[in-house]
Write a protein that holds these residues in place. Structure first.
Motif, PDB file in Angstrom:
ATOM      1  N   PRO A 127      56.419  24.197 128.393  1.00 33.64           N
ATOM      2  CA  PRO A 127      55.065  23.941 128.883  1.00 33.64           C
ATOM      3  C   PRO A 127      54.829  24.432 130.306  1.00 33.64           C
ATOM      4  O   PRO A 127      53.801  24.130 130.902  1.00 33.64           O
ATOM      5  CB  PRO A 127      54.944  22.412 128.793  1.00 33.64           C
ATOM      6  CG  PRO A 127      56.330  21.902 128.853  1.00 33.64           C
ATOM      7  CD  PRO A 127      57.211  22.962 128.262  1.00 33.64           C
ATOM      8  N   TYR A 128      55.790  25.184 130.874  1.00 35.57           N
ATOM      9  CA  TYR A 128      55.695  25.616 132.264  1.00 35.57           C
ATOM     10  C   TYR A 128      55.174  27.042 132.397  1.00 35.57           C
ATOM     11  O   TYR A 128      55.524  27.926 131.606  1.00 35.57           O
ATOM     12  CB  TYR A 128      57.070  25.550 132.934  1.00 35.57           C
ATOM     13  CG  TYR A 128      57.517  24.159 133.279  1.00 35.57           C
ATOM     14  CD1 TYR A 128      57.036  23.516 134.420  1.00 35.57           C
ATOM     15  CD2 TYR A 128      58.426  23.485 132.466  1.00 35.57           C
ATOM     16  CE1 TYR A 128      57.452  22.237 134.743  1.00 35.57           C
ATOM     17  CE2 TYR A 128      58.850  22.201 132.784  1.00 35.57           C
ATOM     18  CZ  TYR A 128      58.350  21.584 133.921  1.00 35.57           C
ATOM     19  OH  TYR A 128      58.768  20.312 134.240  1.00 35.57           O
ATOM     20  N   GLU A 129      54.379  27.251 133.420  1.00 36.49           N
ATOM     21  CA  GLU A 129      53.979  28.578 133.869  1.00 36.49           C
ATOM     22  C   GLU A 129      54.815  28.927 135.098  1.00 36.49           C
ATOM     23  O   GLU A 129      54.724  28.245 136.121  1.00 36.49           O
ATOM     24  CB  GLU A 129      52.495  28.617 134.232  1.00 36.49           C
ATOM     25  CG  GLU A 129      52.048  29.955 134.791  1.00 36.49           C
ATOM     26  CD  GLU A 129      50.644  29.931 135.358  1.00 36.49           C
ATOM     27  OE1 GLU A 129      50.183  30.987 135.834  1.00 36.49           O
ATOM     28  OE2 GLU A 129      50.017  28.841 135.350  1.00 36.49           O
ATOM     29  N   VAL A 130      55.638  29.955 134.994  1.00 36.79           N
ATOM     30  CA  VAL A 130      56.468  30.367 136.124  1.00 36.79           C
ATOM     31  C   VAL A 130      55.607  31.187 137.087  1.00 36.79           C
ATOM     32  O   VAL A 130      55.089  32.245 136.715  1.00 36.79           O
ATOM     33  CB  VAL A 130      57.677  31.181 135.659  1.00 36.79           C
ATOM     34  CG1 VAL A 130      58.545  31.565 136.857  1.00 36.79           C
ATOM     35  CG2 VAL A 130      58.508  30.398 134.638  1.00 36.79           C
ATOM     36  N   ALA A 190      47.855  31.183 122.474  1.00 34.29           N
ATOM     37  CA  ALA A 190      48.949  30.475 123.135  1.00 34.29           C
ATOM     38  C   ALA A 190      48.462  29.170 123.732  1.00 34.29           C
ATOM     39  O   ALA A 190      47.335  29.073 124.236  1.00 34.29           O
ATOM     40  CB  ALA A 190      49.556  31.357 124.227  1.00 34.29           C
ATOM     41  N   ALA A 191      49.332  28.155 123.668  1.00 32.65           N
ATOM     42  CA  ALA A 191      48.971  26.855 124.231  1.00 32.65           C
ATOM     43  C   ALA A 191      48.892  26.941 125.745  1.00 32.65           C
ATOM     44  O   ALA A 191      49.635  27.690 126.385  1.00 32.65           O
ATOM     45  CB  ALA A 191      50.009  25.818 123.809  1.00 32.65           C
ATOM     46  N   ALA A 192      47.971  26.176 126.314  1.00 32.26           N
ATOM     47  CA  ALA A 192      47.818  26.165 127.765  1.00 32.26           C
ATOM     48  C   ALA A 192      49.050  25.553 128.411  1.00 32.26           C
ATOM     49  O   ALA A 192      49.619  24.584 127.898  1.00 32.26           O
ATOM     50  CB  ALA A 192      46.569  25.376 128.148  1.00 32.26           C
ATOM     51  N   LYS A 193      49.456  26.109 129.527  1.00 31.60           N
ATOM     52  CA  LYS A 193      50.609  25.588 130.249  1.00 31.60           C
ATOM     53  C   LYS A 193      50.211  24.332 131.018  1.00 31.60           C
ATOM     54  O   LYS A 193      49.142  24.267 131.619  1.00 31.60           O
ATOM     55  CB  LYS A 193      51.157  26.648 131.196  1.00 31.60           C
ATOM     56  CG  LYS A 193      51.699  27.893 130.480  1.00 31.60           C
ATOM     57  CD  LYS A 193      52.961  27.589 129.690  1.00 31.60           C
ATOM     58  CE  LYS A 193      53.600  28.841 129.130  1.00 31.60           C
ATOM     59  NZ  LYS A 193      54.873  28.583 128.441  1.00 31.60           N
ATOM     60  N   GLU A 194      51.106  23.342 130.992  1.00 37.22           N
ATOM     61  CA  GLU A 194      50.783  22.052 131.587  1.00 37.22           C
ATOM     62  C   GLU A 194      51.183  21.942 133.053  1.00 37.22           C
ATOM     63  O   GLU A 194      50.657  21.109 133.780  1.00 37.22           O
ATOM     64  CB  GLU A 194      51.505  20.942 130.798  1.00 37.22           C
ATOM     65  CG  GLU A 194      51.123  20.889 129.327  1.00 37.22           C
ATOM     66  CD  GLU A 194      51.991  19.926 128.546  1.00 37.22           C
ATOM     67  OE1 GLU A 194      52.819  19.232 129.188  1.00 37.22           O
ATOM     68  OE2 GLU A 194      51.866  19.868 127.310  1.00 37.22           O
ATOM     69  N   ARG A 195      52.111  22.781 133.492  1.00 34.43           N
ATOM     70  CA  ARG A 195      52.683  22.582 134.825  1.00 34.43           C
ATOM     71  C   ARG A 195      53.151  23.907 135.389  1.00 34.43           C
ATOM     72  O   ARG A 195      53.604  24.792 134.645  1.00 34.43           O
ATOM     73  CB  ARG A 195      53.877  21.625 134.706  1.00 34.43           C
ATOM     74  CG  ARG A 195      54.419  21.092 136.013  1.00 34.43           C
ATOM     75  CD  ARG A 195      53.651  19.915 136.505  1.00 34.43           C
ATOM     76  NE  ARG A 195      54.282  19.380 137.730  1.00 34.43           N
ATOM     77  CZ  ARG A 195      53.668  18.618 138.598  1.00 34.43           C
ATOM     78  NH1 ARG A 195      52.408  18.276 138.408  1.00 34.43           N
ATOM     79  NH2 ARG A 195      54.304  18.160 139.662  1.00 34.43           N
ATOM     80  N   LYS A 196      53.073  24.078 136.701  1.00 34.69           N
ATOM     81  CA  LYS A 196      53.541  25.289 137.356  1.00 34.69           C
ATOM     82  C   LYS A 196      54.989  25.108 137.813  1.00 34.69           C
ATOM     83  O   LYS A 196      55.379  24.033 138.261  1.00 34.69           O
ATOM     84  CB  LYS A 196      52.639  25.634 138.536  1.00 34.69           C
ATOM     85  CG  LYS A 196      51.217  26.017 138.124  1.00 34.69           C
ATOM     86  CD  LYS A 196      50.362  26.374 139.321  1.00 34.69           C
ATOM     87  CE  LYS A 196      48.974  26.799 138.864  1.00 34.69           C
ATOM     88  NZ  LYS A 196      48.106  27.143 140.023  1.00 34.69           N
ATOM     89  N   LEU A 197      55.762  26.196 137.731  1.00 32.02           N
ATOM     90  CA  LEU A 197      57.184  26.131 138.010  1.00 32.02           C
ATOM     91  C   LEU A 197      57.594  27.218 138.987  1.00 32.02           C
ATOM     92  O   LEU A 197      57.181  28.374 138.851  1.00 32.02           O
ATOM     93  CB  LEU A 197      57.987  26.300 136.712  1.00 32.02           C
ATOM     94  CG  LEU A 197      59.503  26.265 136.837  1.00 32.02           C
ATOM     95  CD1 LEU A 197      59.982  24.863 137.176  1.00 32.02           C
ATOM     96  CD2 LEU A 197      60.171  26.764 135.556  1.00 32.02           C
TER      97      LEU A 197
END
Length: 228
Positions: A30-33, A2-9
């Motif tokens: 691209p977000y990590e919740v 899986a692609a790395a997440k760019e931003r936290k949400l």
């Protein structure tokens, strides 16, 4: 891999829509919740989907805006005004607003999409369409060419908005509603499920389809099904 997440949400809300938004952002963005946030007086649990539920009033201390974006996953409560108010609270605290556009939606390249929108799968957004800020397009809608949807609008599923239409701010369009060509639905209108609008509305109108009539004979009797 899986692609790395760019931003936290952080998702504002803890309703069913918040759970759904979490799934979509986590799987297809691209977000990590990392958390949910609700206003303190409505906070009734500490955790949702394995993530903390924090008070919106203290969000800046627990999840600072320098490293976190937000999305207010709230439906059409108060004709979308609750979602709009929570968005303004987040903006005033310095948070950047996240949008979600499904990888399975068809959005023409020259369509203009505002801030803080959520576009589900199987939406068709045709050329020269403009979506305002804080718009939700649930699954399977058709937004016709040259049409404009205002701010704080909620479009539920399988709605057809024809070409050259204008949908005013704060409107709600119910399941299977249809808006004819060159029609203006003025702000603050509630268009019920299955309603066809073929001429301009006035501001603040409610349009409802006739309710279905229950037949006097049961389905089993009509189809001559013997009960055992």
């Amino acid at each position: 891999m899986a692609a790395a997440k760019e931003r936290k949400l952080v998702i504002i809300g803890d309703s069913a829509f918040a759970e759904i938004a979490c799934e979509y952002f986590a799987a297809d963005s691209p977000y990590e919740v990392v958390a949910f946030a609700v206003e303190g007086s409505y906070r009734q649990r500490d955790e949702l989907l394995g993530r903390p539920v924090v008070a919106l009033e203290t969000l800046a201390q627990t999840h600072p805006c320098a490293t976190h974006d937000v999305h207010a996953a709230v439906v059409y409560t108060q004709l979308n005004r609750l979602r709009a108010r929570l968005v303004e609270v987040a903006k005033s605290t310095g948070y950047r607003l996240a949008s979600y556009i499904s990888s399975r939606a068809f959005v023409w390249p020259n369509a203009r999409i505002g801030a803080h929108c959520f576009i589900f799968e199987n939406n068709v957004v045709q050329p020269f369409v403009t979506l305002g800020d804080n718009v939700v397009l649930w699954s399977g809608n058709h937004i016709g060419h040259h049409s404009r949807i205002g701010d704080n609008v909620f479009v539920s599923s399988h709605v057809v908005i024809s070409g050259f239409c204008e949908i005013g701010d704060n409107c709600f369009l119910g399941v299977n509603a249809a808006i004819g060509n060159n029609v203006t639905v003025r702000r603050d209108c509630w268009i019920g499920p299955g309603v066809a609008i073929v001429q301009d509305t006035k501001e603040g109108e409610i349009h409802r389809a006739p309710e279905s009539v229950v037949a006097k004979v049961s389905a089993t009797r009509f189809f001559k099904i013997l009960k055992r």
